[in-house]
Design an enzyme around this catalytic site. Structure first.
Site, PDB file in Angstrom:
ATOM      1  N   HIS A  53      40.998   5.750 -66.089  1.00 43.40           N
ATOM      2  CA  HIS A  53      42.248   6.181 -65.458  1.00 43.40           C
ATOM      3  C   HIS A  53      42.369   7.715 -65.486  1.00 43.40           C
ATOM      4  O   HIS A  53      42.565   8.363 -64.456  1.00 43.40           O
ATOM      5  CB  HIS A  53      43.417   5.528 -66.198  1.00 43.40           C
ATOM      6  CG  HIS A  53      44.767   5.930 -65.688  1.00 43.40           C
ATOM      7  ND1 HIS A  53      45.544   5.112 -64.912  1.00 43.40           N
ATOM      8  CD2 HIS A  53      45.485   7.084 -65.841  1.00 43.40           C
ATOM      9  CE1 HIS A  53      46.666   5.735 -64.606  1.00 43.40           C
ATOM     10  NE2 HIS A  53      46.661   6.929 -65.169  1.00 43.40           N
ATOM     11  N   GLU A  54      42.233   8.273 -66.672  1.00 39.13           N
ATOM     12  CA  GLU A  54      42.390   9.730 -66.800  1.00 39.13           C
ATOM     13  C   GLU A  54      41.273  10.466 -66.063  1.00 39.13           C
ATOM     14  O   GLU A  54      41.480  11.537 -65.496  1.00 39.13           O
ATOM     15  CB  GLU A  54      42.439  10.149 -68.276  1.00 39.13           C
ATOM     16  CG  GLU A  54      43.573   9.526 -69.087  1.00 39.13           C
ATOM     17  CD  GLU A  54      44.967   9.672 -68.463  1.00 39.13           C
ATOM     18  OE1 GLU A  54      45.181  10.600 -67.678  1.00 39.13           O
ATOM     19  OE2 GLU A  54      45.834   8.818 -68.758  1.00 39.13           O
ATOM     20  N   HIS A  58      42.201  10.887 -62.508  1.00 39.50           N
ATOM     21  CA  HIS A  58      43.051  12.081 -62.306  1.00 39.50           C
ATOM     22  C   HIS A  58      42.175  13.339 -62.265  1.00 39.50           C
ATOM     23  O   HIS A  58      42.392  14.235 -61.452  1.00 39.50           O
ATOM     24  CB  HIS A  58      44.036  12.242 -63.467  1.00 39.50           C
ATOM     25  CG  HIS A  58      45.231  11.339 -63.399  1.00 39.50           C
ATOM     26  ND1 HIS A  58      46.029  11.239 -62.293  1.00 39.50           N
ATOM     27  CD2 HIS A  58      45.777  10.512 -64.332  1.00 39.50           C
ATOM     28  CE1 HIS A  58      47.019  10.381 -62.535  1.00 39.50           C
ATOM     29  NE2 HIS A  58      46.878   9.925 -63.765  1.00 39.50           N
ATOM     30  N   HIS A  69      40.407  13.748 -58.987  1.00 34.38           N
ATOM     31  CA  HIS A  69      41.358  14.153 -57.949  1.00 34.38           C
ATOM     32  C   HIS A  69      41.592  15.661 -58.016  1.00 34.38           C
ATOM     33  O   HIS A  69      41.651  16.349 -57.011  1.00 34.38           O
ATOM     34  CB  HIS A  69      42.668  13.400 -58.157  1.00 34.38           C
ATOM     35  CG  HIS A  69      43.600  13.441 -56.982  1.00 34.38           C
ATOM     36  ND1 HIS A  69      44.925  13.091 -57.087  1.00 34.38           N
ATOM     37  CD2 HIS A  69      43.415  13.785 -55.683  1.00 34.38           C
ATOM     38  CE1 HIS A  69      45.499  13.217 -55.901  1.00 34.38           C
ATOM     39  NE2 HIS A  69      44.610  13.637 -55.038  1.00 34.38           N
TER      40      HIS A  69
END
Ligand code: ZN
Length: 706
Positions: free
Chosen positions: A496-497, A500, A503
């Site tokens: 998940h991190e 980020h 992105h």
């Protein structure tokens, strides 16, 4: 599992655009200040708390001078205003991010004090800037110029975002009201920081030391952690605090109901007026004050409430749209959630529990899961040593996006276990860098987050500023000579991190204020992160990173099947939990009335009645540690997780259709979503990638609700 913004006022106003490379003029002391030496990466080995304030004061002085000088010009252009202002602010933001980061991961009396002395200064500067009428008019004048028509759409977006943020910061208010707005903003930043510190202190200063008998049920891994904690405290037995690995271990595995109850109560009442440390780090007054201030801020700039203010920078268009979205999901998910609970309750009763209590839920869920799927999360740990998972995750990113990630040694870090990585694109060009601080330790804030540390931008000389991110988790550190072995949930958090990070780092946008995650609406920013989680559930992907840390064997077939079968286990309950938080957060900001008391409790009770079928601990004070909405930038925005999950699930369904490693689909996601950052509306970007508007079906399917 959340993205933590740098600090509240930047998150509120958008970043005014950063970076003037000016020489410090503060004499020898300043020259020796490592925060002011213009290195590409911070000199974490040299920075001390005493450097914080002098560096910030110096940079603020320089930046104010830059702004003043810029505003003496007669005609404003991109090159004589937007670019130099971005340059000046970027340098300040970089130094401030360093300080902010150290405050979160290397807490100490000195760090905290030094940070607190800088916080109002920086908040004041950015609010002052966002309220500067001359500057606003200068930006406005650019939109009236002939030059503006020839700007590329991204440049136009930069200017329009800035103008919006000026208005949201009260640029058009009379002087006195501006001043009041500024005071409120500063107070809000201080309160958010105090809120976080209270949660950290309340978590670290509670501990439970167990006898051998009380440790019954705890897996080997938790025992090693407890023994190491005890040794550090010079105590006998096995000791645990309320940090995530400790709390999770006790509440999920301790056979002793009394131990679970004690731990649960301590956790559920952290930083509040009740429980074992009642009143000591109490956030009650901070919560009240934060609600009131946000309401006042929204009112000052002519919104009815903070929920409406929050939506001014989001994808969702109105409070009604958000409420309908959340309530619609509740309705669809509730039957499945109730069914899950009845099964759990029946199972617990069979094991002699007359009345199931909140401290029984995680324990019996795990027991039931073991029975249903013959699956123990602990059994999976040996297949997820952190370094191997990282390597596998990087290999997946390579297949999807053609990027290569390499570790770089000898980069100064703030703690010996922190690692540093570089990302190279398909042509071998360096495009981004990130630090990974994976293990929990004392004096580090709980949770997992990504921090946008430095943002991509094209410099005046044609060079590119390489973006940098922080990936922070709180996994169990290596103990007893074993590597850090992750749970499957930890692996999901890491992916998940990392989503980020990608992105923020793979962006190709040249203007910092809309590059990477900058100016991506909050309710879309969780798209790339939740999207990456999907690969943790794919056998083809697991094969790459899940291997036994001793034998290098893959997960045995049966165990893997059991893991996959458990994918939707209690998914409806999890979804409803998130929906309850989202509704609580949104409704409290929407319905807040400063004249009324106990609104938080009233709305909580209403939601409990409507949604919650799980047992409730009457004195629970969950909001008192809900950092997302009080200090983390998710105020009236917690719904963003679910909103973005519709997008991420639907985006992933394209991979399900074409193959999870389909290169073309991977490159399309890279180009349309990751590289585009905040340069265009997410609704438009999504449509470019998916070929149509988002649909909710994939989310419901992936959560086993339909
Ligand atoms: Zn996130």
């Amino acid at each position: 599992m959340w993205y933590k913004p740098m600090f509240i006022s930047l998150a509120m106003f958008g970043l005014m655009a950063p970076a003037f490379a000016q020489q410090a003029d503060g004499g020898v002391a300043q020259k020796n200040n490592p925060l002011l030496q213009q290195t590409v990466l911070p000199q974490f080995d040299k920075i001390r708390p005493e450097h914080f304030k002098p560096a910030i004061e110096q940079l603020l002085k320089e930046n104010r001078a830059v702004v003043k000088k810029l505003l003496t010009q007669k005609k404003y252009t991109w090159d004589n205003l937007v670019e130099p202002l971005e340059t000046a602010n970027e340098r300040l933001v970089f130094v401030w991010s360093t300080i902010n980061h150290l405050n979160a991961v290397m807490d100490s009396k000195e760090t905290r004090k030094a940070y607190e002395s800088c916080l109002p200064l920086v908040t004041k500067y950015f609010t002052e800037l966002a309220q500067n009428t001359k500057l606003y008019n200068a930006f406005e004048s650019i939109t009236q110029s002939d030059q503006y028509k020839n700007f590329d759409p991204v440049q136009q977006r930069v200017i329009q975002n800035e103008l919006r943020d000026f208005r949201l910061a009260g640029v058009n208010l009379p002087a006195q009201k501006k001043q009041f707005f500024m005071k409120l903003t500063q107070r809000l930043a201080a309160l958010g920081n105090k809120f976080d510190s209270n949660v950290l202190d309340a978590s670290q200063n509670w501990s439970i030391c167990l006898t051998k008998k009380q440790t019954q049920g705890l897996p080997e891994h938790a025992l090693a952690l407890g023994a190491a904690n005890a040794a550090r405290k010079n105590k006998k037995g096995w000791c645990f605090s309320l940090d995530a690995p400790s709390y999770q271990a006790l509440i999920t595995y301790a056979d002793s109901r009394a131990v679970r109850k004690k731990t649960y109560i301590a956790f559920a009442t952290r930083a509040s007026d009740v429980g074992p440390t009642a009143g000591k780090w109490d956030n009650s007054k901070n919560i009240d004050a934060i609600f009131k201030i946000r309401h006042k801020l929204a009112h000052l700039v002519h919104f009815n409430n903070y929920a409406e203010y929050s939506l001014a920078t989001k994808m969702a268009k109105s409070p009604t749209q958000v409420l309908e979205f959340l309530n619609g999901l509740v309705e669809k998910t509730l039957p499945a959630g109730k069914k899950e609970f009845i099964e759990l309750e029946t199972f617990a009763k069979k094991h002699g529990v007359k009345k199931i209590e909140p401290w029984d839920i995680a324990y019996y869920s795990e027991q039931l899961s073991q029975k249903k799927f013959k699956l123990s999360q602990e059994e999976l740990r040996p297949y997820f040593p952190d370094t191997q998972v990282l390597d596998g995750m990087f290999a997946i990113a390579k297949r999807l996006y053609g990027i290569t990630i390499k570790e770089k040694k000898d980069v100064p870090v703030w703690y010996p276990t922190v690692r540093f990585f570089e990302i190279y694109d398909a042509k071998g060009k360096l495009v981004g860098q990130f630090y990974a601080d994976l293990y929990c330790r004392e004096n580090k804030r709980s949770g997992a987050w990504m921090d946008d540390y430095k943002t991509r931008r094209l410099l005046k000389d044609g060079a590119v500023q390489i973006p940098v991110a922080q990936l922070v988790c709180n996994f169990s550190p290596p103990v007893d000579g074993k590597p850090s072995l992750l749970t499957h949930q930890d692996v999901i958090t890491l992916f998940h991190e990392f989503g980020h990070c990608l992105h923020h780092l793979l962006t190709k946008v040249d203007y910092a204020s809309v590059a990477g995650i900058k100016n991506v609406p909050w309710d879309a920013v969780e798209l790339p992160s939740q999207f990456m989680e999907n690969w943790c559930w794919q056998p083809e992907a697991l094969k790459i990173f899940a291997k036994h840390y001793k034998t290098h064997e893959p997960i045995p077939k049966q165990l893997l099947q059991n893991l996959l079968a458990s994918h939707h286990y209690h998914a409806a309950t999890q979804m409803l939990r998130q929906l309850k938080f989202a509704l609580l957060d949104f409704r409290i900001y929407l319905e807040f009335d400063p004249k009324k008391n106990n609104q938080l409790k009233k709305i909580t009770d209403q939601l409990d009645k409507k949604i919650n079928y799980l047992p409730i601990y009457k004195d629970a004070r969950f909001p008192h540690s809900f950092m997302h909405i009080f200090s983390g930038g998710y105020a009236a925005g917690y719904y963003s997780y679910k909103w973005a999950e519709v997008l991420s699930a639907d985006a992933f369904s394209k991979f399900e259709e074409n193959g999870i490693f389909d290169q073309r689909t991977g490159r399309e996601f890279l180009q349309n979503i990751l590289e585009a950052g905040g340069s265009e509306d997410m609704a438009v970007l999504f449509k470019k990638f998916r070929g149509r508007d988002p649909k909710i079906d994939a989310l419901l399917r992936q959560n086993g609700v339909i």
